[in-house]
Design an enzyme around this catalytic site. Structure first.
Site, PDB file in Angstrom:
ATOM      1  N   LYS A 112       4.607  -5.247  -1.706  1.00  0.00           N
ATOM      2  CA  LYS A 112       5.407  -5.374  -3.027  1.00  0.00           C
ATOM      3  C   LYS A 112       6.877  -5.156  -2.383  1.00  0.00           C
ATOM      4  O   LYS A 112       7.804  -5.603  -3.018  1.00  0.00           O
ATOM      5  CB  LYS A 112       5.137  -4.287  -3.846  1.00  0.00           C
ATOM      6  CG  LYS A 112       3.739  -4.119  -4.545  1.00  0.00           C
ATOM      7  CD  LYS A 112       3.611  -5.365  -5.235  1.00  0.00           C
ATOM      8  CE  LYS A 112       2.215  -5.301  -6.366  1.00  0.00           C
ATOM      9  NZ  LYS A 112       1.144  -5.076  -5.457  1.00  0.00           N
TER      10      LYS A 112
HETATM   11  C1  PLP Z   1      -0.199  -5.810  -5.679  1.00  0.00           C
HETATM   12  C2  PLP Z   1      -1.041  -5.995  -4.599  1.00  0.00           C
HETATM   13  C3  PLP Z   1      -1.972  -6.910  -4.600  1.00  0.00           C
HETATM   14  C4  PLP Z   1      -2.259  -7.939  -5.609  1.00  0.00           C
HETATM   15  O1  PLP Z   1      -0.963  -8.788  -5.890  1.00  0.00           O
HETATM   16  P1  PLP Z   1      -0.798  -9.649  -7.018  1.00  0.00           P
HETATM   17  O2  PLP Z   1       0.390 -10.341  -6.758  1.00  0.00           O
HETATM   18  O3  PLP Z   1      -0.799  -8.581  -8.218  1.00  0.00           O
HETATM   19  O4  PLP Z   1      -1.930 -10.759  -7.461  1.00  0.00           O
HETATM   20  C5  PLP Z   1      -2.717  -6.846  -3.435  1.00  0.00           C
HETATM   21  N1  PLP Z   1      -2.784  -6.174  -2.631  1.00  0.00           N
HETATM   22  C6  PLP Z   1      -1.809  -4.937  -2.511  1.00  0.00           C
HETATM   23  C7  PLP Z   1      -1.910  -3.962  -1.537  1.00  0.00           C
HETATM   24  C8  PLP Z   1      -1.021  -4.875  -3.493  1.00  0.00           C
HETATM   25  O5  PLP Z   1      -0.176  -3.911  -3.633  1.00  0.00           O
END
Ligand code: PLP
Length: 496
Positions: A112
Site C-alpha cells: 500500500k
Molecule cells: C491490500 C493488500 C492486498 C490486496 O490488494 P488489492 O489491491 O486490494 O487487491 C494483498 N496483499 C497485501 C499485503 C495487502 O495489503
C-alpha cells in the site's frame, strides 16, 4: 493527449485527473475511469535504463495530464525517497524459478506504501489546482494495511485530516499495533466490531450521504478517499509493473517485447487492475493471474460469470485479502459492458440489493486476460514452507497465496513464461503465520519474539517499521459498531 475521467455509473460527464483524485468516488456512486487508456510508447530498452522515479514519471504523466511536469516530478520525488529502505524502491528477487516483485520496502512494509506515499502529494497538489478551500478529510476503511499506510502518508500534511476504521478482530497483532500507535496531530484510528466489508460499506454510505456532505461543508470540511477506488492510487500502482518489466529486460531475463505472466494476491482488485491497465497500455503481459485466499469470490466469478457475495466471511492468515466485495472489479465490469454505464449500474445495484449479479456470455469472453484460482489456508502454509525450503526465501502469507496459485496455473496450463509475483507484504508483518509454516518449534513465542526469530532465520535485519512499534505507546483506543461510524466522524470533526 488529454486524458479525462468519467464515472462507471455516470452519463458520460467528464472531470480532469486532479478533480477525480480530489473527489475519490463519483457522486453517482460510480468509480472514475480514464476515457482512454494512454499507450506506453517508450521502448523497452529505454525502460530498462530508468530509475523507479523516472518510470513513475513516464507512466503517471500519461494518465494525470492536467498536472504539470514540475508538479508531478515534485510529487514523485517527495514520495519515493529515503522512506524506502532501498534505492530500487521495488526490487525483484528471483527465488524458486520466479521473480518476486518486492513491494514492501516503504514506511509500513506493505505494498500500500507504493501508492499511499504519493497520494497525499497528488491530493494537495490537486486541491491547489482546483482552488479547493475546504480542509480535506480522508475517510478510510482498512483490512489492515491501507489504514496504516494512508496515515503514514497523510500524518501532519497541512490541510488534511485522516480517519481510519479497521475491524477490531480482523487484523494481525502487528498490524493493529502499527495503527493504534500512529502519531500525527491529524490522525484518528477507530476499531469497529464488524468485519472489513461492514467498515467499507459504512464508509461508502458516508461518501454518498448528501446531508452529511452539507454538514461537513458548513464546518469547512470535504471528504476524500484514500481507498484503492481513488484513481490517485490506481495510477501509481501501474508504475511498478512497467518498472519490473524494464528490470527483467535489463538483466536479460527476457528480450524486449517478450511476454511475461503476472500473479497478484488479490482482495479489492486494485493491484491486479493496475497490472491490467499496464497491459492495456501495451506492456507485454500474457496472463494476469488473480490469486484469492479462502474468500474466493473472484475465483468463482471467473469460473461461472456470477459474482456472489452471499457466503460466510472467512478470517484467514492473509487478512488484507479477506474481502467479499472487490470494489475495483467495477472498473473491469464497466469495460466488459463496452462502457455501458447503465448496465454497469444495474449490475452493481443488483450486488448491493440482492448480493449477486451474473454477466453475459459476451462479457465473460472478455475475461480471457485473467486466470483465477485460490489457496486454502493449508496450501498457503505449504507455499511458505516450499519457498523457504526450496530457496531460503521467506514470503508472507499474501505473497504465498499468489505463489501457490501460480503453481496451480503452471500445472493447469504448462505456460512457463517468465513470471512476476507481486510480493505485497514483508514477512515481518505476519510473523506468526510465517514462522508456524516454517516449523512448529516457534509456537510458544509472542509476536515480537517471533520477529527476532525471523531475523535470525533469514539474516535480514528487523525493519525499522517493526522496531519502532515494539515500545510505542497506544494513542488510539476507540471501538464502535459500524452503525455508529457517522456519529464518530462528527465527533472527531467537532460537528454537533
Ligand atoms: C491490500 C493488500 C492486498 C490486496 O490488494 P488489492 O489491491 O486490494 O487487491 C494483498 N496483499 C497485501 C499485503 C495487502 O495489503
Amino acid at each position: 493527449m488529454q486524458v479525462l475521467y468519467k464515472s462507471t455509473r455516470g452519463n458520460g460527464e467528464t472531470v480532469t485527473a486532479s478533480q477525480a483524485i480530489l473527489k475519490g468516488l463519483s457522486k453517482d456512486g460510480g468509480l472514475f475511469v480514464p476515457t482512454v487508456i494512454p499507450s506506453l510508447d517508450v521502448p523497452a530498452e529505454r525502460l530498462a535504463q530508468m530509475s523507479y522515479q523516472e518510470t513513475a514519471y513516464e507512466v503517471m504523466s500519461r494518465f494525470l495530464t492536467d498536472f504539470t511536469e514540475e508538479e508531478l516530478k515534485s510529487c514523485i520525488s517527495q514520495a519515493y525517497d529515503s522512506k524506502f529502505d532501498t534505492e530500487e524502491i521495488a526490487p525483484l528477487h528471483k527465488a524458486d524459478g520466479v521473480y518476486f516483485l518486492e513491494l514492501f520496502h516503504g514506511a509500513t512494509i506493505a505494498f500500500k506504501d507504493m501508492a499511499l506515499s504519493i497520494l497525499p502529494h497528488l491530493m494537495t497538489t490537486a486541491a491547489k489546482k482546483n482552488h479547493a478551500d475546504k480542509e480535506i478529510v480522508i475517510l478510510t476503511a482498512t483490512s489492515g494495511d491501507t489504514g496504516k499506510a494512508a496515515m503514514a502518508g497523510f500524518a501532519d500534511v497541512p490541510g488534511t485530516k485522516i480517519i481510519v476504521f479497521y475491524p477490531k478482530h480482523g487484523v494481525s497483532p502487528i498490524q493493529e499495533k502499527q495503527m493504534v500507535t500512529q502519531k500525527g496531530n491529524n490522525t484518528y484510528v477507530v476499531g469497529i466490531t464488524g468485519n472489513f466489508d461492514d467498515a467499507q460499506s459504512a464508509v461508502k454510505n458516508m461518501f454518498n450521504d448528501q446531508g452529511l456532505a452539507e454538514e461537513l461543508a458548513e464546518a469547512g470540511f470535504q471528504f476524500s478517499s484514500a481507498n484503492s477506488i481513488n484513481i490517485g492510487r490506481l495510477v501509481p500502482q501501474i508504475v511498478y509493473y512497467v518498472y519490473a518489466y524494464g528490470k527483467l529486460v535489463k538483466s536479460k531475463a527476457i528480450q524486449p517485447g517478450q511476454k511475461i505472466n503476472v500473479a497478484v494476491p488479490t482482495g479489492n482488485f486494485g493491484n491486479i487492475l493496475a497490472a491490467y491497465y499496464a497491459k492495456l497500455m501495451g506492456l507485454p503481459v500474457n496472463k494476469l493471474i488473480c490469486a484469492s485466499n479462502e474468500n474466493k469470490v473472484l475465483f468463482d466469478f471467473f469460473r461461472t460469470g456470477t459474482y456472489d457475495r452471499k457466503r460466510d466471511f472467512i478470517l484467514t492468515s492473509s487478512p488484507s485479502m479477506d474481502i467479499l466485495i472487490s470494489s475495483n472489479l467495477e472498473r473491469l465490469i464497466y469495460r466488459l459492458t463496452g462502457e455501458d454505464a447503465e448496465k454497469c449500474r444495474e449490475l452493481m445495484e443488483a450486488l448491493s440489493r440482492g448480493g449477486e449479479y451474473t454477466i453475459t456470455g459476451e462479457m465473460k469472453a472478455g475475461l480471457e486476460d485473467f486466470y483465477g484460482n485460490f489457496c486454502s489456508e493449508g496450501e498457503t502454509r505449504e507455499a511458505i514452507s516450499a519457498t523457504y525450503y526450496g530457496s531460503g526465501y521467506v514470503i508472507d502469507p499474501h505473497t504465498a497465496v499468489a505463489a501457490g496459485v501460480y503453481q496451480k496455473y503452471l500445472r493447469d496450463t504448462e505456460d512457463s513464461s517468465v513470471a512476476v509475483i507481486a510480493s505485497t507484504a514483508s514477512p515481518y508483518k505476519f510473523t506468526r503465520s510465517v514462522m508456524d509454516a516454517v516449523s512448529d518449534r516457534y509456537q510458544g513465542l509472542d509476536d515480537f519474539a517471533l520477529v527476532d526469530a525471523l531475523s535470525t532465520l533469514t539474516g535480514i535485519k528487523v525493519p525499522k517499521a517493526v522496531e519502532e512499534i515494539r515500545t510505542a505507546p497506544v494513542l488510539h483506543d476507540t471501538v464502535v459498531a459500524a452503525s455508529e461510524m457517522p456519529d464518530t466522524v462528527r465527533k472527531i470533526l467537532g460537528i454537533r
